[in-house]
Write a protein that holds these residues in place. Structure first.
Motif, PDB file in Angstrom:
ATOM      1  N   VAL A 118       0.832  -1.201   0.000  1.00 32.59           N
ATOM      2  CA  VAL A 118       0.000   0.000   0.000  1.00 32.59           C
ATOM      3  C   VAL A 118       0.872   1.260   0.000  1.00 32.59           C
ATOM      4  CG1 VAL A 118      -1.650   1.360   1.346  1.00 32.59           C
ATOM      5  CG2 VAL A 118      -1.981  -1.104   1.088  1.00 32.59           C
ATOM      6  N   LEU A 119       1.878   1.277   0.847  1.00 31.60           N
ATOM      7  CA  LEU A 119       2.768   2.436   0.926  1.00 31.60           C
ATOM      8  C   LEU A 119       3.537   2.642  -0.374  1.00 31.60           C
ATOM      9  CD1 LEU A 119       4.090   1.812   4.540  1.00 31.60           C
ATOM     10  CD2 LEU A 119       2.791   3.826   3.815  1.00 31.60           C
ATOM     11  N   ALA A 120       4.070   1.551  -0.936  1.00 32.49           N
ATOM     12  CA  ALA A 120       4.855   1.665  -2.163  1.00 32.49           C
ATOM     13  C   ALA A 120       4.003   2.136  -3.332  1.00 32.49           C
ATOM     14  CB  ALA A 120       5.502   0.316  -2.492  1.00 32.49           C
ATOM     15  N   LEU A 121       2.803   1.593  -3.469  1.00 35.22           N
ATOM     16  CA  LEU A 121       1.929   1.973  -4.578  1.00 35.22           C
ATOM     17  C   LEU A 121       1.451   3.420  -4.447  1.00 35.22           C
ATOM     18  CD1 LEU A 121      -0.133  -1.334  -4.835  1.00 35.22           C
ATOM     19  CD2 LEU A 121       1.557  -0.505  -6.481  1.00 35.22           C
ATOM     20  N   THR A 122       1.205   3.851  -3.214  1.00 30.78           N
ATOM     21  CA  THR A 122       0.801   5.241  -2.996  1.00 30.78           C
ATOM     22  C   THR A 122       1.930   6.197  -3.345  1.00 30.78           C
ATOM     23  OG1 THR A 122      -0.687   4.553  -1.215  1.00 30.78           O
ATOM     24  CG2 THR A 122      -0.120   6.875  -1.305  1.00 30.78           C
ATOM     25  N   ALA A 123       3.143   5.849  -2.905  1.00 33.81           N
ATOM     26  CA  ALA A 123       4.289   6.728  -3.140  1.00 33.81           C
ATOM     27  C   ALA A 123       4.736   6.734  -4.604  1.00 33.81           C
ATOM     28  CB  ALA A 123       5.448   6.307  -2.243  1.00 33.81           C
ATOM     29  N   LEU A 124       4.783   5.549  -5.220  1.00 27.11           N
ATOM     30  CA  LEU A 124       5.332   5.447  -6.573  1.00 27.11           C
ATOM     31  C   LEU A 124       4.321   5.833  -7.659  1.00 27.11           C
ATOM     32  CD1 LEU A 124       7.286   2.089  -6.224  1.00 27.11           C
ATOM     33  CD2 LEU A 124       8.280   4.370  -6.449  1.00 27.11           C
ATOM     34  N   LEU A 125       3.071   5.452  -7.476  1.00 23.65           N
ATOM     35  CA  LEU A 125       2.077   5.660  -8.526  1.00 23.65           C
ATOM     36  C   LEU A 125       1.077   6.771  -8.199  1.00 23.65           C
ATOM     37  CD1 LEU A 125       1.363   1.916  -9.408  1.00 23.65           C
ATOM     38  CD2 LEU A 125       2.977   3.491 -10.488  1.00 23.65           C
ATOM     39  N   HIS A 126       1.280   7.401  -7.023  1.00 21.87           N
ATOM     40  CA  HIS A 126       0.430   8.528  -6.604  1.00 21.87           C
ATOM     41  C   HIS A 126      -1.043   8.144  -6.491  1.00 21.87           C
ATOM     42  CE1 HIS A 126       3.687  11.520  -8.226  1.00 21.87           C
ATOM     43  NE2 HIS A 126       4.041  10.903  -7.102  1.00 21.87           N
ATOM     44  N   PHE A 127      -1.301   6.918  -6.015  1.00 15.46           N
ATOM     45  CA  PHE A 127      -2.677   6.493  -5.771  1.00 15.46           C
ATOM     46  C   PHE A 127      -3.169   7.082  -4.453  1.00 15.46           C
ATOM     47  CE2 PHE A 127      -2.043   2.169  -8.110  1.00 15.46           C
ATOM     48  CZ  PHE A 127      -2.220   2.806  -9.333  1.00 15.46           C
ATOM     49  N   ASP A 128      -4.486   7.201  -4.298  1.00 16.89           N
ATOM     50  CA  ASP A 128      -5.017   7.428  -2.960  1.00 16.89           C
ATOM     51  C   ASP A 128      -4.966   6.104  -2.220  1.00 16.89           C
ATOM     52  OD1 ASP A 128      -7.972   6.162  -2.890  1.00 16.89           O
ATOM     53  OD2 ASP A 128      -7.591   7.001  -4.869  1.00 16.89           O
ATOM     54  N   LEU A 129      -5.142   6.139  -0.885  1.00 16.16           N
ATOM     55  CA  LEU A 129      -4.920   4.940  -0.085  1.00 16.16           C
ATOM     56  C   LEU A 129      -5.921   3.827  -0.385  1.00 16.16           C
ATOM     57  CD1 LEU A 129      -3.941   6.515   3.353  1.00 16.16           C
ATOM     58  CD2 LEU A 129      -2.472   5.187   1.836  1.00 16.16           C
ATOM     59  N   VAL A 130      -7.157   4.184  -0.728  1.00 12.80           N
ATOM     60  CA  VAL A 130      -8.145   3.157  -1.042  1.00 12.80           C
ATOM     61  C   VAL A 130      -7.772   2.435  -2.341  1.00 12.80           C
ATOM     62  CG1 VAL A 130     -10.553   2.703  -1.652  1.00 12.80           C
ATOM     63  CG2 VAL A 130     -10.016   4.264   0.215  1.00 12.80           C
TER      64      VAL A 130
END
Length: 255
Positions: A163-175
């Motif tokens: 979750v942390l990596a995808l949020t940081a790398l791909l700029h996703f929201d947490l959901v």
């Protein structure tokens, strides 16, 4: 399967239910389920059986959560599968390795926990900018191969790291990051499970029973995250991160 009392089976099923919920919201369900299995199985049972059975349970709940997210959240399934295939390869390889450097993991978790606390806007809304090919490759390498390998080592908090990596790398929201992580996590669980099954270290009957509860927990957890949004996921994320640190510290210096 070893002789286990009905009371222990009930406790393990309830732990599986709770772990499925935690895993669906932000990852880290293994923080609860794996210690419960290590304590619940008869003394003298090799740890590999707890690890292998845990994977057989977790993959069911994770799949249920992934399906729920995919139906209702804006998930790029093709991107998730690309990262997941890299994660499958990483976790299969990692399952052959026996040790994890707990102090290193604790430092990383403390760092990311502090970062999330100091950045209230982290993961609250997706970026309007398109994701570059470079970021996608970075996600495949780090969130796929890297975290997949870590999961094969049976490191705690794989879903949380995803979750942390995808949020940081791909700029996703947490959901959205949590939804994508479930698809990737299905692949990491599958890769590790194949290895444990090949080694013959899975109690399939116990896993089948616990998996039913894990599936219910995972499905409910995904619905909860979708309903309550990124703010709720952020609170659960921080709780799980610092619980993971406490658990690793206990294992390293007290247990």
């Amino acid at each position: 399967m070893p002789d286990i009392s009905l009371t222990i089976v009930v406790v393990l099923c309830l732990a599986s239910l709770a772990a499925g919920w935690i895993d669906a919201v932000v990852g880290g369900g293994g923080l609860l389920l794996l210690p419960a299995m290590l304590l619940g199985l008869p003394g003298g049972t090799p740890a590999a059986y707890a690890l292998g059975t845990n994977k057989a349970v977790a993959i069911v709940g994770t799949t249920g959560a992934a399906v729920t997210y995919a139906r209702k959240a804006p998930v790029d399934v093709r991107l998730a599968v690309r990262i997941g295939l890299a994660a499958l390869a990483g976790s299969t390889a990692g399952a052959f390795v026996a040790d994890v450097l707990n102090p290193v993991v604790m430092v990383v978790l403390l760092g990311v926990g502090t970062f999330v606390m100091l950045r209230p806007a982290f993961g609250t809304a997706p970026s309007a900018e398109p994701v570059s090919a470079r970021r996608v490759l970075a996600a495949i390498g780090l969130a796929g191969l890297g975290i997949g390998f870590y999961d094969g080592l049976i490191g705690p908090g794989t879903g949380t790291f995803l979750v942390l990596a995808l949020t940081a790398l791909l700029h996703f929201d947490l959901v959205t990051a949590s939804a994508t992580a479930k698809i990737v996590n299905c692949c990491t669980n599958a890769g590790a499970l194949v290895t444990f099954a090949w080694k013959g270290t899975v109690y399939w009957q116990l896993a089948a029973l616990m998996a039913v509860f894990n599936l219910v927990g995972g499905t409910v957890g995904a619905h909860t995250a979708l309903k309550k949004g990124s703010g709720f996921v952020r609170v659960v994320l921080l709780t799980v991160v610092f619980a993971l640190v406490a658990n690793l510290a206990y294992q390293q210096w007290i247990a």
